[in-house]
Design an enzyme around this catalytic site. Sequence first.
Site, short mmCIF file in Angstrom:
data_model
loop_
_atom_site.label_atom_id
_atom_site.label_comp_id
_atom_site.label_asym_id
_atom_site.label_seq_id
_atom_site.Cartn_x
_atom_site.Cartn_y
_atom_site.Cartn_z
N ASP A 1 37.42 35.09 29.82
CA ASP A 1 36.70 35.50 31.03
C ASP A 1 35.23 35.78 30.72
O ASP A 1 34.88 36.21 29.61
CB ASP A 1 37.34 36.76 31.59
CG ASP A 1 36.95 37.01 33.01
OD1 ASP A 1 37.74 36.64 33.90
OD2 ASP A 1 35.84 37.55 33.27
N HIS B 1 41.04 37.98 38.61
CA HIS B 1 40.78 37.16 37.43
C HIS B 1 42.09 36.71 36.79
O HIS B 1 42.18 35.65 36.20
CB HIS B 1 39.94 37.95 36.41
CG HIS B 1 38.56 38.26 36.90
ND1 HIS B 1 37.43 37.78 36.29
CD2 HIS B 1 38.13 38.98 37.97
CE1 HIS B 1 36.36 38.21 36.95
NE2 HIS B 1 36.76 38.94 37.98
N GLU C 1 42.02 29.52 48.42
CA GLU C 1 43.38 29.43 48.96
C GLU C 1 43.34 29.11 50.47
O GLU C 1 44.15 28.34 50.97
CB GLU C 1 44.13 30.73 48.70
CG GLU C 1 44.48 30.94 47.23
CD GLU C 1 44.68 32.39 46.80
OE1 GLU C 1 44.67 32.65 45.58
OE2 GLU C 1 44.85 33.26 47.67
N1 UDP Z 1 46.33 38.61 46.77
C1 UDP Z 1 47.66 38.54 47.12
N2 UDP Z 1 48.16 39.51 47.93
C2 UDP Z 1 47.40 40.52 48.42
C3 UDP Z 1 46.03 40.57 48.06
C4 UDP Z 1 45.53 39.60 47.24
O1 UDP Z 1 48.39 37.64 46.70
O2 UDP Z 1 47.91 41.35 49.16
C5 UDP Z 1 45.79 37.60 45.84
C6 UDP Z 1 45.06 36.49 46.55
O3 UDP Z 1 45.95 35.46 46.91
C7 UDP Z 1 44.05 36.07 45.50
C8 UDP Z 1 43.78 37.35 44.70
O4 UDP Z 1 44.85 38.22 45.00
O5 UDP Z 1 44.61 35.10 44.64
C9 UDP Z 1 42.49 38.04 45.08
O6 UDP Z 1 41.42 37.37 44.51
P1 UDP Z 1 40.05 37.21 45.27
O7 UDP Z 1 39.15 36.45 44.37
O8 UDP Z 1 40.25 36.63 46.60
O9 UDP Z 1 39.54 38.68 45.51
P2 UDP Z 1 39.37 39.98 44.58
O10 UDP Z 1 40.65 40.68 44.64
O11 UDP Z 1 39.01 39.51 43.20
O12 UDP Z 1 38.27 40.71 45.26
#
Ligand code: UDP
Length: 483
Positions: free
Chosen positions: A122, A21, A374
């Site tokens: 949020d 978030h 992404e």
């Molecule tokens: N992310 C990152 N590096 C990591 C793991 C996650 O930069 O090793 C970032 C990813 O690019 C995304 C966010 O963390 O922007 C994860 O958000 P997402 O909605 O995909 O999943 P959540 O973590 O909320 O389950």
Amino acid sequence: MGSESHDSVHIFLFPFLAHGHMIPVSDMAKLFASHGVRVTIVTTPLNATRFTQSTQSRKSSSGLIQIKAIELPSEEAGLPKGCENVDTLPPSLDLVNNLARLIQPQLEELLKEFKPTCLVADMFYPWATEAAAKFGIPRLVFHGTCFFSLCASEVMRLHKPFKNVSSETESFVIPYFPGEIELTSSQVPAFVKTNDSSGMNQLMKARKESELKSYGVIVNSFYELEPVYADYYRNELGKKAWHIGPVSLCNREIEEKSNRGKEATVDKHECLKWLDSKKADSVVYVCFGSVANFHSTQLKEIAMALEAAGQDFIWVVRRGKDEEDQDEWLPEGFEERMEGKGLIIRGWAPQVLILDHPSIGGFVTHCGWNSTMEGISAGLPMVTWPVSAEQFYNEKLVTKVLKIGVSVGTQKWIMIFGDSVKKETIVKVVSEIMVGEEAELRRSKARELGKQARRAVEVGGSSYQDFNNLIQGLKNLKSQQLG
Ligand code: UDP
């Protein structure tokens, strides 16, 4: 950059304290600032440091971004000292409620003092609408997901189709919803299926009510990606919404792309050098976001599958070298055999930097919306491996609507630890997105969507225009209030 002056506009951003978030909010702050809009992010001290790092990498507009840290008396709230983010605890509803209770008075003080044009808060903070209204400030809701999943969640809530099947595994079509989308009851979030007075149900009810009183919803997506669902959300479900994404595309330089969320546990230049040594479209990137996790047995299956699939890979595993079971999940001699062929990142990867590299040819993802967006922005085909939250809906968008993904076949919505998948299945789906005619077809569709994503945020693009509509609407509202 926006052409019109927006310096009279001041946006407060109030993110939920989880990376999934916070990261898009940080991108949003940069996006607002790049249009000349002043932004204040309200958060806790530990998270404030992370926001500072990620927003200051954009020197040209960082002067417009301010970060206000609210001290959290965590012990008093029953939280372990230093706990300010769901990544330091198993996510729990009590945590969310406790944080909200602690933060509200201080947020209100800040709203009173700064009188921003709008509060973007949020969805986990339903009370924020009334908090802002006390000072005549409109509130926008940020859910962090796409139109497709916002619509699917609402339709599921309204029609409860899972009640009409005889077992958890019998499939049903989501009713009154475009696209003939099939799901099973076991893939539906647990809290949607219960009608009790549990914390989550109460939160969802409060969220719904507060949304009705809010100014609208801000969506990290772009119109061309899901026009049917963007229209459905606005016209059939009657929601006021603005699409402004993909927000991650505001990160253009290496520094910005690698400075999102936590500090990366791999040197970005080393990582780029490794990728530079690989052929175009040859590397699979495997990452399951910031919350989903797997037991050692499943990690071992993934390791064996990556070895057997024969593709070069980058695999992000959220386990440090110092943890007790550090090597239980690795097959004997795995790292030696994979030397040069596979890169394991233990901890946090600079995901957007990696995805945007031309050597990356496919993405194995848990379908968190940020990761999905992404991956789409990078023009990549995906293996979809949903675990929890709204990820099973996102999977359907990727595989059934956009047709740029292959499902690994998980059947069970699970809070954190993913449903188990065997090595053979993983090998099969990885190959399906990387090699063969169908893979090429999927890749070219994904590439086209990537191009459309970029066009959407450029001057005159659909997200660019909707962003301006949003700002103009807020300006008009303010002048009406003043007049
Ligand atoms: N992310 C990152 N590096 C990591 C793991 C996650 O930069 O090793 C970032 C990813 O690019 C995304 C966010 O963390 O922007 C994860 O958000 P997402 O909605 O995909 O999943 P959540 O973590 O909320 O389950």
